[in-house]
Write a protein that holds these residues in place. Structure first.
Motif, mmCIF file in Angstrom:
data_model
loop_
_atom_site.group_PDB
_atom_site.id
_atom_site.type_symbol
_atom_site.label_atom_id
_atom_site.label_comp_id
_atom_site.label_asym_id
_atom_site.label_seq_id
_atom_site.Cartn_x
_atom_site.Cartn_y
_atom_site.Cartn_z
ATOM 1 N N TRP A 1 7.847 7.155 12.413
ATOM 2 C CA TRP A 1 6.942 8.062 13.114
ATOM 3 C C TRP A 1 5.820 8.580 12.207
ATOM 4 C CZ3 TRP A 1 6.727 12.968 11.134
ATOM 5 C CH2 TRP A 1 7.813 13.393 10.371
ATOM 6 N N LEU A 2 5.943 8.355 10.886
ATOM 7 C CA LEU A 2 4.875 8.791 9.970
ATOM 8 C C LEU A 2 3.778 7.742 9.794
ATOM 9 C CD1 LEU A 2 6.478 10.710 6.970
ATOM 10 C CD2 LEU A 2 4.806 11.537 8.612
ATOM 11 N N GLU A 3 3.953 6.541 10.379
ATOM 12 C CA GLU A 3 2.958 5.469 10.216
ATOM 13 C C GLU A 3 1.584 5.898 10.726
ATOM 14 O OE1 GLU A 3 3.016 2.447 8.844
ATOM 15 O OE2 GLU A 3 5.131 2.400 8.301
ATOM 16 N N MET A 4 1.536 6.418 11.958
ATOM 17 C CA MET A 4 0.251 6.797 12.574
ATOM 18 C C MET A 4 -0.410 7.979 11.858
ATOM 19 S SD MET A 4 -0.641 4.819 15.102
ATOM 20 C CE MET A 4 -0.030 3.774 16.379
ATOM 21 N N PRO A 5 0.314 9.088 11.623
ATOM 22 C CA PRO A 5 -0.320 10.185 10.884
ATOM 23 C C PRO A 5 -0.782 9.764 9.490
ATOM 24 C CG PRO A 5 1.702 10.960 11.903
ATOM 25 C CD PRO A 5 1.653 9.477 12.099
ATOM 26 N N GLY A 6 0.030 8.928 8.820
ATOM 27 C CA GLY A 6 -0.374 8.433 7.503
ATOM 28 C C GLY A 6 -1.644 7.605 7.574
ATOM 29 N N SER A 7 -1.750 6.769 8.605
ATOM 30 C CA SER A 7 -2.964 5.964 8.796
ATOM 31 C C SER A 7 -4.176 6.852 9.047
ATOM 32 C CB SER A 7 -2.788 5.015 9.974
ATOM 33 O OG SER A 7 -1.709 4.156 9.760
ATOM 34 N N LEU A 8 -3.969 7.922 9.828
ATOM 35 C CA LEU A 8 -5.080 8.848 10.115
ATOM 36 C C LEU A 8 -5.571 9.514 8.833
ATOM 37 C CD1 LEU A 8 -6.936 10.423 12.022
ATOM 38 C CD2 LEU A 8 -5.060 12.049 12.354
ATOM 39 N N ILE A 9 -4.645 10.016 8.021
ATOM 40 C CA ILE A 9 -5.035 10.676 6.768
ATOM 41 C C ILE A 9 -5.768 9.696 5.849
ATOM 42 C CG2 ILE A 9 -4.145 11.777 4.665
ATOM 43 C CD1 ILE A 9 -4.042 13.624 7.035
ATOM 44 N N LEU A 10 -5.246 8.468 5.732
ATOM 45 C CA LEU A 10 -5.926 7.456 4.903
ATOM 46 C C LEU A 10 -7.325 7.166 5.421
ATOM 47 C CD1 LEU A 10 -3.076 4.900 4.130
ATOM 48 C CD2 LEU A 10 -4.354 6.251 2.481
ATOM 49 N N LEU A 11 -7.455 7.053 6.734
ATOM 50 C CA LEU A 11 -8.773 6.795 7.326
ATOM 51 C C LEU A 11 -9.735 7.937 7.051
ATOM 52 C CD1 LEU A 11 -10.346 4.790 9.129
ATOM 53 C CD2 LEU A 11 -9.577 6.111 11.102
ATOM 54 N N GLU B 1 -9.654 17.491 -1.090
ATOM 55 C CA GLU B 1 -8.501 17.357 -1.985
ATOM 56 C C GLU B 1 -7.163 17.389 -1.246
ATOM 57 O OE1 GLU B 1 -8.220 16.756 -5.374
ATOM 58 O OE2 GLU B 1 -10.328 16.231 -5.108
ATOM 59 N N VAL B 2 -7.083 18.222 -0.203
ATOM 60 C CA VAL B 2 -5.818 18.319 0.557
ATOM 61 C C VAL B 2 -5.442 16.956 1.124
ATOM 62 C CG1 VAL B 2 -4.726 19.352 2.593
ATOM 63 C CG2 VAL B 2 -6.186 20.751 1.134
ATOM 64 N N GLY B 3 -6.408 16.304 1.770
ATOM 65 C CA GLY B 3 -6.158 14.989 2.353
ATOM 66 C C GLY B 3 -5.841 13.942 1.298
ATOM 67 N N LYS B 4 -6.516 14.026 0.134
ATOM 68 C CA LYS B 4 -6.251 13.049 -0.931
ATOM 69 C C LYS B 4 -4.810 13.150 -1.432
ATOM 70 C CE LYS B 4 -11.029 12.744 -2.460
ATOM 71 N NZ LYS B 4 -12.017 13.156 -3.450
ATOM 72 N N TRP B 5 -4.310 14.381 -1.576
ATOM 73 C CA TRP B 5 -2.937 14.558 -2.031
ATOM 74 C C TRP B 5 -1.943 14.052 -0.984
ATOM 75 C CZ3 TRP B 5 -0.749 15.211 -6.521
ATOM 76 C CH2 TRP B 5 -1.513 15.731 -7.586
ATOM 77 N N ILE B 6 -2.210 14.357 0.286
ATOM 78 C CA ILE B 6 -1.310 13.884 1.349
ATOM 79 C C ILE B 6 -1.304 12.362 1.384
ATOM 80 C CG2 ILE B 6 -0.908 13.846 3.849
ATOM 81 C CD1 ILE B 6 -2.126 16.680 3.948
ATOM 82 N N ALA B 7 -2.503 11.744 1.278
ATOM 83 C CA ALA B 7 -2.607 10.284 1.292
ATOM 84 C C ALA B 7 -1.890 9.682 0.088
ATOM 85 C CB ALA B 7 -4.075 9.865 1.308
ATOM 86 N N PHE B 8 -2.043 10.311 -1.073
ATOM 87 C CA PHE B 8 -1.385 9.828 -2.293
ATOM 88 C C PHE B 8 0.132 9.822 -2.134
ATOM 89 C CE2 PHE B 8 0.582 10.915 -6.410
ATOM 90 C CZ PHE B 8 0.245 9.774 -7.122
ATOM 91 N N VAL B 9 0.684 10.944 -1.630
ATOM 92 C CA VAL B 9 2.132 11.053 -1.430
ATOM 93 C C VAL B 9 2.603 10.008 -0.411
ATOM 94 C CG1 VAL B 9 3.971 12.548 -0.542
ATOM 95 C CG2 VAL B 9 2.271 13.475 -2.119
ATOM 96 N N ALA B 10 1.828 9.823 0.674
ATOM 97 C CA ALA B 10 2.206 8.857 1.710
ATOM 98 C C ALA B 10 2.231 7.432 1.155
ATOM 99 C CB ALA B 10 1.229 8.948 2.891
ATOM 100 N N VAL B 11 1.228 7.093 0.350
ATOM 101 C CA VAL B 11 1.171 5.738 -0.225
ATOM 102 C C VAL B 11 2.321 5.527 -1.202
ATOM 103 C CG1 VAL B 11 -0.165 4.226 -1.742
ATOM 104 C CG2 VAL B 11 -1.296 5.409 0.135
ATOM 105 N N VAL B 12 2.615 6.518 -2.050
ATOM 106 C CA VAL B 12 3.722 6.404 -3.007
ATOM 107 C C VAL B 12 5.049 6.233 -2.270
ATOM 108 C CG1 VAL B 12 5.060 7.688 -4.727
ATOM 109 C CG2 VAL B 12 2.573 7.602 -4.895
ATOM 110 N N LEU B 13 5.266 7.051 -1.225
ATOM 111 C CA LEU B 13 6.499 6.927 -0.445
ATOM 112 C C LEU B 13 6.620 5.550 0.195
ATOM 113 C CD1 LEU B 13 6.834 10.346 1.416
ATOM 114 C CD2 LEU B 13 8.423 9.383 -0.231
ATOM 115 N N ARG B 14 5.494 5.081 0.754
ATOM 116 C CA ARG B 14 5.508 3.784 1.455
ATOM 117 C C ARG B 14 5.759 2.620 0.492
ATOM 118 N NH1 ARG B 14 6.799 0.649 4.467
ATOM 119 N NH2 ARG B 14 5.779 -0.259 6.256
ATOM 120 N N LEU B 15 5.190 2.717 -0.708
ATOM 121 C CA LEU B 15 5.323 1.627 -1.680
ATOM 122 C C LEU B 15 6.688 1.600 -2.361
ATOM 123 C CD1 LEU B 15 1.880 1.580 -3.520
ATOM 124 C CD2 LEU B 15 2.834 -0.213 -2.080
#
Length: 202
Positions: A120-130, A97-111
């Motif tokens: 600099w958040l591109e790589m960490p965001g990609s890692l969490i999504l992966l 769940e922790v990763g899902k929430w982080i991924a959700f926030v990252a996708v919303v911010l990006r969109l």
């Protein structure tokens, strides 16, 4: 002229001596690490400890790449490396769940707020999504298998070879101002996969 040749030769000898001393120290440190890991808890402890070391070396290299390293190497390969070598405790934490929430926030911010999403958040965001969306074949089967270990080894070898080439040779990769820390970080990427493959063979 003879005096200048003598000085240049002496400087080369001093540089070679320093590099040889550094390499000997690395060998001694690796031997001590192996001895201590086997004494503390056997080979299983050694593998999990080296997973932590390699993962944090990869994260360190990612941070360097975003701050002052600025290389043309394909450092995006560090993301699958971290995926396959991430310690199980952290992997399952971010896959839940922790990763899902982080991924959700990252996708919303990006969109919806792309201007507020720093580069600099591109790589960490990609890692969490992966971590969150990877199928079980990769997350459970390949990750804890020799396949993931071979992927980590290939990525480590590629990055080391590219770093040595970009530095202008093996010697320069150890003697440039920030080359030593980068080289040590990349060498640490190789420690876990080599150890793990040796255990599989033995």
């Amino acid at each position: 002229m003879g005096r200048m040749d003598y000085l240049a030769m002496k400087t080369d000898e001093d540089t070679n001596k320093l590099i040889n001393e550094d390499i000997n120290e690395l060998k001694l440190a690796a031997k001590k690490l192996f001895d201590h890991a086997t004494k503390l808890g056997g080979l299983g402890f050694g593998t999990s400890f080296l997973k932590w070391v390699s993962s944090f070396a990869a994260i360190y290299l990612l941070i360097l790449d975003r701050t002052n390293w600025r290389t043309n190497m394909l450092t995006g390969l560090l993301i699958p490396y971290i995926f396959f070598s991430f310690p199980s405790v952290l992997f399952h934490l971010f896959r839940g769940e922790v990763g899902k929430w982080i991924a959700f926030v990252a996708v919303v911010l990006r969109l919806f707020f792309p201007r507020h999403f720093p580069d600099w958040l591109e790589m960490p965001g990609s890692l969490i999504l992966l971590l969150v969306v990877a199928p079980n074949l990769f997350a459970e089967t390949f990750r804890d298998n020799w396949v993931g270990t071979v992927v980590c080894l290939l990525i480590g070898c590629y990055l080391l070879q590219e770093h040595i080439r970009a530095s202008g040779g093996f010697r320069n990769s150890f003697t440039q101002s920030n080359g030593i820390s980068n080289t040590v970080g990349i060498v640490l990427l190789l420690v876990y996969p080599i150890w793990s493959l040796v255990l599989h063979v033995v």
